[in-house]
Scaffold this motif. Structure first.
Motif, short mmCIF file in Angstrom:
data_model
loop_
_atom_site.label_atom_id
_atom_site.label_comp_id
_atom_site.label_asym_id
_atom_site.label_seq_id
_atom_site.Cartn_x
_atom_site.Cartn_y
_atom_site.Cartn_z
N GLU A 1 11.71 47.24 7.97
CA GLU A 1 11.42 45.84 7.63
C GLU A 1 12.71 45.05 7.38
O GLU A 1 12.90 43.95 7.90
CB GLU A 1 10.53 45.82 6.38
CG GLU A 1 10.03 44.43 6.02
CD GLU A 1 9.29 44.43 4.68
OE1 GLU A 1 8.99 45.52 4.15
OE2 GLU A 1 9.05 43.33 4.17
N ARG A 2 13.63 45.66 6.64
CA ARG A 2 14.90 44.98 6.35
C ARG A 2 15.69 44.74 7.63
O ARG A 2 16.33 43.69 7.80
CB ARG A 2 15.76 45.82 5.41
CG ARG A 2 15.22 45.83 4.00
CD ARG A 2 16.18 46.59 3.12
NE ARG A 2 15.63 46.76 1.78
CZ ARG A 2 16.25 47.40 0.80
NH1 ARG A 2 17.44 47.94 1.01
NH2 ARG A 2 15.71 47.50 -0.37
N CYS A 3 15.65 45.72 8.53
CA CYS A 3 16.38 45.59 9.79
C CYS A 3 15.80 44.44 10.61
O CYS A 3 16.55 43.62 11.18
CB CYS A 3 16.31 46.91 10.57
SG CYS A 3 17.22 46.85 12.12
N SER B 1 17.25 37.03 11.41
CA SER B 1 18.11 36.05 10.74
C SER B 1 19.41 35.85 11.52
O SER B 1 19.89 34.72 11.66
CB SER B 1 18.44 36.51 9.32
OG SER B 1 17.27 36.75 8.60
N MET C 1 21.11 52.16 8.39
CA MET C 1 21.35 50.96 7.58
C MET C 1 22.28 49.96 8.22
O MET C 1 22.71 49.02 7.55
CB MET C 1 21.96 51.39 6.23
CG MET C 1 21.11 52.36 5.47
SD MET C 1 21.89 52.74 3.88
CE MET C 1 20.74 53.93 3.23
N THR D 1 10.72 50.61 4.63
CA THR D 1 11.52 49.57 4.00
C THR D 1 12.72 49.20 4.87
O THR D 1 13.01 48.02 5.08
CB THR D 1 12.02 50.06 2.61
OG1 THR D 1 10.88 50.39 1.83
CG2 THR D 1 12.83 48.99 1.90
N TYR D 2 13.41 50.23 5.39
CA TYR D 2 14.58 49.94 6.24
C TYR D 2 14.17 49.29 7.57
O TYR D 2 14.89 48.46 8.10
CB TYR D 2 15.42 51.20 6.46
CG TYR D 2 16.22 51.55 5.22
CD1 TYR D 2 17.10 50.63 4.66
CD2 TYR D 2 16.06 52.78 4.60
CE1 TYR D 2 17.80 50.93 3.51
CE2 TYR D 2 16.77 53.09 3.44
CZ TYR D 2 17.64 52.16 2.91
OH TYR D 2 18.33 52.45 1.77
N ILE E 1 14.22 41.82 9.56
CA ILE E 1 14.58 40.54 8.92
C ILE E 1 16.03 40.19 9.22
O ILE E 1 16.36 39.05 9.57
CB ILE E 1 14.33 40.60 7.38
CG1 ILE E 1 12.83 40.73 7.10
CG2 ILE E 1 14.92 39.38 6.69
CD1 ILE E 1 12.50 41.07 5.65
N MET E 2 16.90 41.19 9.13
CA MET E 2 18.33 40.96 9.39
C MET E 2 18.54 40.54 10.84
O MET E 2 19.27 39.58 11.12
CB MET E 2 19.11 42.25 9.08
CG MET E 2 20.60 42.11 9.23
SD MET E 2 21.25 40.96 8.02
CE MET E 2 22.59 41.91 7.38
#
Ligand SMILES: Cc1ncc(COP(=O)(O)O)c(C=O)c1O
Length: 270
Positions: free
Chosen positions: A242-244, A250, A268, A239-240, A246-247
């Motif tokens: 994937e979030r990283c 972006s 994080m 999950t982290y 995306i961040m």
């Protein structure tokens, strides 16, 4: 578990947290361990038992804000060492010590630091511990994010590196937490370090909260003993990761070349 419990933590939980730490440090013996109400309490206890007003404490710039806040309340003199993509610049630390600075403590998050995301490479870890032994200051290793690696090569915690540097275990206190790998609402952290420091930390903790909520300690112990953490970690790491991604994409899309950043390998923070 609806009664008061031992200030140093429930034996059942302490035992399983020792196992979690042993796994984290490559099978080495983590030594003595006490349970704390989050690692934030562990840090605050250390300041209470080890610092006099005006004592020097080395931190990395930038540093986790709640640590700075606790240090200010303890009237510490903050000695800020610049950080780069690889965390605290240990050459700058050595230069400060050679100039005559004599800190009592050094605080850092060596793996996926808050707020930089930086991770200290092994050479700097060794250098830092050698300096701690030579100049006799206590290193507080705060390791809440170390297990959240989603790329690159693992770096051993200072608690592991200290096994190979003579005397280093005497100058190192290790803090960790279930907050970032299970749930912050449990308020379960732990501290490993020299027995005399832990003994004094337990006395200080007694005046703070008597004990970490035994109910939550039992919840945590049962969760860990049932092996849920091992199953949960790959899920949150993915999950982290994937979030990283995306961040990062972006930020690049929004700011292009106007922003320079270092992609973290875990944790994080960017
Ligand atoms: C570096 C660092 N240390 C400690 C903490 C606090 O952890 P705990 O919930 O275990 O008190 C945090 C929480 O954000 C953190 O980022």
């Amino acid at each position: 578990c609806l009664q008061y419990g031992a200030t140093e933590g429930a034996a059942q939980l302490a035992q399983v947290l020792k196992q979690v730490t042993r796994t984290r440090i490559g099978g080495a013996d983590p030594g003595d361990l006490i349970v704390t109400t989050g690692s934030q309490q562990g840090f605050e206890l250390l300041l209470r038992i080890l610092l006099e007003p005006g004592d020097g404490v080395v931190i990395e710039r930038p540093c986790y804000p709640a640590a700075i806040q606790a240090l200010r309340l303890a009237h510490a003199e903050l000695l800020e060492i610049p950080g780069d993509a690889q965390g605290m610049d240990t050459d700058a630390l050595e230069a400060l010590l050679l100039e005559g600075a004599r800190p009592k403590l050094l605080y850092l998050v060596p793996s996926f630091a808050n707020p930089t995301g930086a991770t200290l490479p092994l050479v700097r870890r060794r250098h830092l511990l050698a300096l701690a032994v030579r100049y006799q200051f206590i290193v507080i290793e705060d390791d809440p994010y170390g297990q959240l690696r989603f790329s690159g090569q693992a770096e051993p915690p200072l608690l592991q590196v200290a096994q190979e540097i003579e005397g280093a275990r005497d100058w190192l206190v290790y803090l960790s937490s279930l907050s970032k790998i299970v749930a912050p609402g449990l308020r379960i952290g732990w501290m490993c370090g020299p027995s005399e420091i832990l003994r004094r930390a337990v006395i200080a903790k007694q005046t703070g909260d008597l004990c970490t909520a035994p109910w939550m300690q039992m919840v945590a112990a049962q969760y860990l003993q049932a092996g849920h953490l091992e199953a949960h970690l790959p899920h949150i790491i993915a999950t982290y990761r994937e979030r990283c991604a995306i961040m990062l994409s972006s930020l690049r899309e929004a700011f292009g070349d106007r922003l320079s950043l270092i992609a973290p390998e875990g944790g994080m923070f960017i």
